[in-house]
Design an enzyme around this catalytic site. Structure first.
Site, PDB file in Angstrom:
ATOM      1  N   ASP A  97       0.794  -1.167  -0.080  1.00  0.00           N
ATOM      2  CA  ASP A  97       0.081  -0.148  -0.047  1.00  0.00           C
ATOM      3  C   ASP A  97       1.042   1.136  -0.355  1.00  0.00           C
ATOM      4  O   ASP A  97       1.286   1.494   1.052  1.00  0.00           O
ATOM      5  CB  ASP A  97      -0.796  -0.056   1.246  1.00  0.00           C
ATOM      6  CG  ASP A  97      -2.139   0.904   0.926  1.00  0.00           C
ATOM      7  OD1 ASP A  97      -2.260   1.780   0.320  1.00  0.00           O
ATOM      8  OD2 ASP A  97      -3.028   1.088   2.046  1.00  0.00           O
ATOM      9  N   ILE A  98       1.272   1.727  -1.058  1.00  0.00           N
ATOM     10  CA  ILE A  98       2.180   2.823  -1.395  1.00  0.00           C
ATOM     11  C   ILE A  98       1.571   4.167  -1.954  1.00  0.00           C
ATOM     12  O   ILE A  98       2.077   5.150  -1.809  1.00  0.00           O
ATOM     13  CB  ILE A  98       3.395   2.469  -2.056  1.00  0.00           C
ATOM     14  CG1 ILE A  98       2.804   2.062  -3.520  1.00  0.00           C
ATOM     15  CG2 ILE A  98       4.219   1.214  -1.436  1.00  0.00           C
ATOM     16  CD1 ILE A  98       4.090   1.768  -4.561  1.00  0.00           C
ATOM     17  N   LYS A  99       0.455   3.857  -2.627  1.00  0.00           N
ATOM     18  CA  LYS A  99      -0.607   4.972  -3.171  1.00  0.00           C
ATOM     19  C   LYS A  99       0.320   6.002  -3.957  1.00  0.00           C
ATOM     20  O   LYS A  99       0.228   7.264  -3.980  1.00  0.00           O
ATOM     21  CB  LYS A  99      -1.299   5.699  -2.105  1.00  0.00           C
ATOM     22  CG  LYS A  99      -2.443   4.815  -1.478  1.00  0.00           C
ATOM     23  CD  LYS A  99      -3.303   5.430  -0.588  1.00  0.00           C
ATOM     24  CE  LYS A  99      -4.219   4.582  -0.107  1.00  0.00           C
ATOM     25  NZ  LYS A  99      -3.701   3.894   1.118  1.00  0.00           N
ATOM     26  N   ARG A 100       1.163   5.631  -4.897  1.00  0.00           N
ATOM     27  CA  ARG A 100       1.965   6.266  -5.696  1.00  0.00           C
ATOM     28  C   ARG A 100       1.100   7.090  -6.801  1.00  0.00           C
ATOM     29  O   ARG A 100       0.115   6.456  -7.315  1.00  0.00           O
ATOM     30  CB  ARG A 100       3.247   5.832  -6.185  1.00  0.00           C
ATOM     31  CG  ARG A 100       4.324   5.058  -5.236  1.00  0.00           C
ATOM     32  CD  ARG A 100       4.893   6.250  -4.357  1.00  0.00           C
ATOM     33  NE  ARG A 100       5.965   5.604  -3.685  1.00  0.00           N
ATOM     34  CZ  ARG A 100       5.916   5.407  -2.452  1.00  0.00           C
ATOM     35  NH1 ARG A 100       4.882   5.685  -1.702  1.00  0.00           N
ATOM     36  NH2 ARG A 100       7.032   4.919  -1.729  1.00  0.00           N
TER      37      ARG A 100
END
Length: 291
Positions: A97-100
């Site tokens: 879960d990095i939401k780049r």
């Protein structure tokens, strides 16, 4: 025929249910006895390993929220890597879960960072609100078959109304425009299961929209937040699934901190996590059956 990572996830849901265990592990979540003879980050990794061991056969996948590890600096990122390594040893499906959300050369470097090397995972989360060219650099990895993404579409936070629900000129909500474009792009990386390797993050706290969302994005596999701590119920979640598949449901605190609801079970924290994951899985299965 080429197999896609989404087929593996679909099959895991068939075998083990829809639970996605969120390893959003804060230091304060860790029972005191794990710190005996260990540093903070060693205790964190040990906590994660025991949670993984206890839930691996009752969870479809694991979601690791990178912010909890970044906040601890270099030692936290080492703990992040060690957690990913252990998940791979267990043949777990990993969502980072990095939401780049960036374009061109920058996005290519994000793709390399999280689809190769020390931080390699199966799926990552992305924000598409810079446009579809922020998703395109990840496509070569998805086209090979072994990587996928979950892209923000309709999120569960109250502030989602600020942008996602704004009406466009043709009357569609912004999130529907985004979802439609992702569906079109995802048709190039669809698996045998009928779903695309471009999945969507769809919060389950907007019950009135659930049936419409599932019908509109019928080939999109959902990562579903909002269950439990954010107010989403099993019967809400069931609306976002297709016969109990087509999505995974994330739970972090409710599983990681299950032991805190039962006095005297601190040393059985992993067993408590397992019991909560099974309870959640069975509750959602029953809700699907009652639709």
């Amino acid at each position: 025929m080429k197999s896609f990572i989404i087929d593996k996830l679909y099959n895991r849901v068939e075998e083990r249910g829809v639970v996605c265990v969120g390893l959003d592990t804060a230091i304060e979540y860790i029972p005191s006895h794990l710190f005996e003879g260990r540093s903070e980050t060693e205790a964190l990794v040990e906590f994660n390993k025991q949670i993984i061991d206890a839930t691996i056969d009752v969870a479809a996948c694991f979601k690791v929220q990178i912010a909890y590890y970044e906040a601890l600096g270099l030692k936290g990122m080492l703990a992040y890597k060690e957690t990913l390594d252990y998940l791979r040893e267990k043949d777990a499906i990993i969502i980072a879960d990095i939401k780049r959300g960036d374009i061109a050369a920058t996005a290519k470097q994000y793709a390399k960072a999280h689809f190769e090397g020390d931080f390699e995972v199966d799926f990552i989360t992305l924000s598409p609100y810079m446009g579809m060219d922020s998703i395109e650099p990840y496509m070569p990895y998805m086209e090979k078959g072994n990587k996928g993404v979950f892209t923000l579409v309709r999120t569960s936070n109250p502030g989602a109304e600020d942008i996602e629900m704004v009406k466009t000129e043709d009357g569609r909500d912004v999130y529907k425009v985004v979802g439609d474009k992702l569906t079109e792009m995802g048709s190039k990386v669809s698996g045998d299961c009928g779903y695309s390797s471009i999945g969507g993050v769809i919060g389950c706290t907007h019950v009135e929209e659930g049936i419409e969302i599932r019908k509109r994005f019928k080939n999109m596999f959902f990562l579903i937040p909002g269950y439990g701590a954010q107010g989403g119920k099993a019967e809400d979640v069931a609306l976002y699934l297709n016969n109990g598949n087509g999505g995974v449901v994330n739970s972090s605190r409710a599983i990681l901190l299950a032991y805190k609801k039962q006095e005297g079970r601190e040393k059985e924290f992993a067993l408590c996590a397992r019991e909560e994951a099974i309870r959640m899985r069975d509750e959602i299965r029953a809700a699907v059956d009652n639709l």
